[in-house]
Design a protein around this motif. Structure first.
Motif, short mmCIF file in Angstrom:
data_model
loop_
_atom_site.label_atom_id
_atom_site.label_comp_id
_atom_site.label_asym_id
_atom_site.label_seq_id
_atom_site.Cartn_x
_atom_site.Cartn_y
_atom_site.Cartn_z
N TRP A 56 0.80 -1.08 -0.21
CA TRP A 56 0.06 -0.06 0.08
C TRP A 56 0.99 1.42 -0.07
CZ3 TRP A 56 0.14 2.89 4.63
CH2 TRP A 56 0.54 2.13 5.74
N ARG A 57 2.01 1.07 0.33
CA ARG A 57 2.95 2.17 0.24
C ARG A 57 3.48 2.53 -1.08
NH1 ARG A 57 2.41 6.26 3.43
NH2 ARG A 57 4.38 6.55 4.08
N PHE A 58 3.74 1.51 -2.17
CA PHE A 58 4.11 1.67 -3.32
C PHE A 58 3.05 1.62 -4.79
CE2 PHE A 58 8.14 1.01 -1.30
CZ PHE A 58 8.94 1.94 -1.97
N ASP A 59 1.85 1.16 -4.01
CA ASP A 59 0.76 1.11 -5.13
C ASP A 59 0.37 2.67 -5.48
OD1 ASP A 59 -1.49 0.74 -6.31
OD2 ASP A 59 -2.42 -0.56 -4.99
N PRO A 60 0.64 2.73 -6.63
CA PRO A 60 -0.01 4.24 -7.21
C PRO A 60 -1.23 4.54 -6.74
CG PRO A 60 1.52 3.39 -8.71
CD PRO A 60 1.33 2.28 -7.68
N GLY A 61 -2.18 3.68 -6.77
CA GLY A 61 -3.73 3.83 -6.62
C GLY A 61 -4.30 3.94 -5.11
N SER A 62 -2.88 3.77 -4.14
CA SER A 62 -3.33 3.65 -2.95
C SER A 62 -3.49 5.12 -2.28
CB SER A 62 -2.37 2.73 -1.97
OG SER A 62 -2.54 3.28 -0.51
N ASP A 63 -4.42 5.37 -1.47
CA ASP A 63 -4.41 6.87 -0.65
C ASP A 63 -3.18 7.12 0.19
OD1 ASP A 63 -6.60 7.40 -2.00
OD2 ASP A 63 -7.90 6.89 -0.57
N ALA A 64 -2.49 5.69 0.73
CA ALA A 64 -1.48 5.76 1.51
C ALA A 64 -0.25 5.68 0.91
CB ALA A 64 -1.43 4.89 2.59
N ARG A 65 -0.17 5.92 -0.32
CA ARG A 65 1.15 5.77 -1.24
C ARG A 65 2.16 6.79 -0.86
NH1 ARG A 65 -2.45 8.19 -4.20
NH2 ARG A 65 -1.86 9.93 -5.08
N LEU A 66 3.40 6.29 -1.09
CA LEU A 66 4.47 7.17 -0.94
C LEU A 66 4.61 8.33 -2.25
CD1 LEU A 66 7.26 4.85 0.07
CD2 LEU A 66 6.45 6.63 1.57
N PRO A 67 5.03 9.54 -1.98
CA PRO A 67 5.12 10.41 -3.08
C PRO A 67 5.92 10.09 -4.17
CG PRO A 67 5.31 11.74 -0.87
CD PRO A 67 5.59 10.02 -0.77
N ILE A 68 6.81 9.07 -4.12
CA ILE A 68 7.31 8.42 -5.27
C ILE A 68 7.10 7.31 -5.80
CG2 ILE A 68 9.75 9.11 -4.31
CD1 ILE A 68 10.26 6.06 -3.51
N ALA A 69 5.86 6.78 -5.45
CA ALA A 69 5.07 5.63 -6.08
C ALA A 69 4.57 5.94 -7.40
CB ALA A 69 4.01 5.36 -5.05
N SER A 70 5.10 5.06 -8.32
CA SER A 70 4.67 5.13 -9.76
C SER A 70 4.79 3.61 -10.47
CB SER A 70 5.44 6.27 -10.47
OG SER A 70 6.72 5.82 -10.72
N TYR A 71 4.13 3.52 -11.38
CA TYR A 71 4.18 2.18 -11.95
C TYR A 71 5.42 2.04 -12.83
CZ TYR A 71 -0.65 1.72 -11.02
OH TYR A 71 -1.90 1.56 -10.54
N ASP A 72 6.24 2.95 -13.20
CA ASP A 72 7.52 2.96 -13.78
C ASP A 72 8.60 3.07 -12.75
OD1 ASP A 72 7.26 5.78 -13.53
OD2 ASP A 72 7.98 6.12 -15.40
#
Length: 93
Positions: free
Chosen positions: A30-46
């Motif tokens: 949930w920290r790396f899922d770009p679709g999560s409300d609780a994602r880290l700012p760096i989270a992205s699919y690429d």
């Protein structure tokens, strides 16, 4: 992005990798899922994510979970922190 998923007690015992982002295994998806409300700012699919655990077992499963979320450039450190340290790569603690 080098991500250390080991629990705090394990990092204290074994040491740490300077500059690694610490995201414990129980919150990784949930920290790396770009679709999560609780994602880290760096989270992205690429995002290129290199996951590190103690011996490389948990990190293999964690990287596979990230790939399953669509983060296709996720992988892990074969042999984990133990192999990292044995190779003479930077450690602290």
């Amino acid at each position: 992005m080098l991500v250390d998923i080991r629990p705090a007690a394990q990092r204290l015992l074994e040491g740490e990798v300077p500059g690694a982002l610490v995201v414990e295994r129980n919150v990784l998806e949930w920290r790396f899922d770009p679709g999560s409300d609780a994602r880290l700012p760096i989270a992205s699919y690429d995002l290129r994510v290199l996951v590190l655990c103690s011996e490389g077992y948990t990190s293999s499963l964690a990287a596979a979970a990230l790939v399953g979320l669509g983060i296709t450039r996720a992988t892990d450190v074969v042999g984990g922190f133990v192999a990292w340290r044995a190779a003479g790569l930077p450690t602290a603690g």
